[in-house]
Design a protein around this motif. Sequence first.
Motif: not given
Length: 143
Positions: A48-56, A59-65
């Motif tokens: 389990l990893f923070g959604l914002e941290d995973l996106a960062a 290298g993508v915007r969180v909205e793309t996940l």
Amino acid sequence: MEQRISLVTLGARDVAALASFYEALGWQRVDSPDGVVAFDLLGQTLGLFGLEDLAADMGVRVETLGHGAVTLAHNLHTPEEVDALMARAEAAGARIVKPAAKAFWGGYHGYFADPEGHIWEIAHNPFSPLGPGNRFRWNGYGG
């Protein structure tokens, strides 16, 4: 590339709350770096990893996940075990997506969503009985 998955990581809006849900199902955490919660499975790990941290990290915007059309499956020995786990998941805060019932393919299964919407299929598949240590293999371990 070998045919195996080492780690499945779920992006979580609230890592602590999602970890508490899996702990309520009886899972135990293993030591992990700050910001990551890990549960060792049979030969794999669920992280389990923070959604914002995973996106960062990607290298993508969180909205793309978003949420893709993916399910995680957990197979059991009997339909009764399926019913019991579905009830335990609901009591822990899961949303039942499809109550457990006989499946068109001859087994018994249901679906629930964890508190952040990750979908789990809980199944008994008589055509893929679990092997030693409850290991799953498509079409079982028959001789």
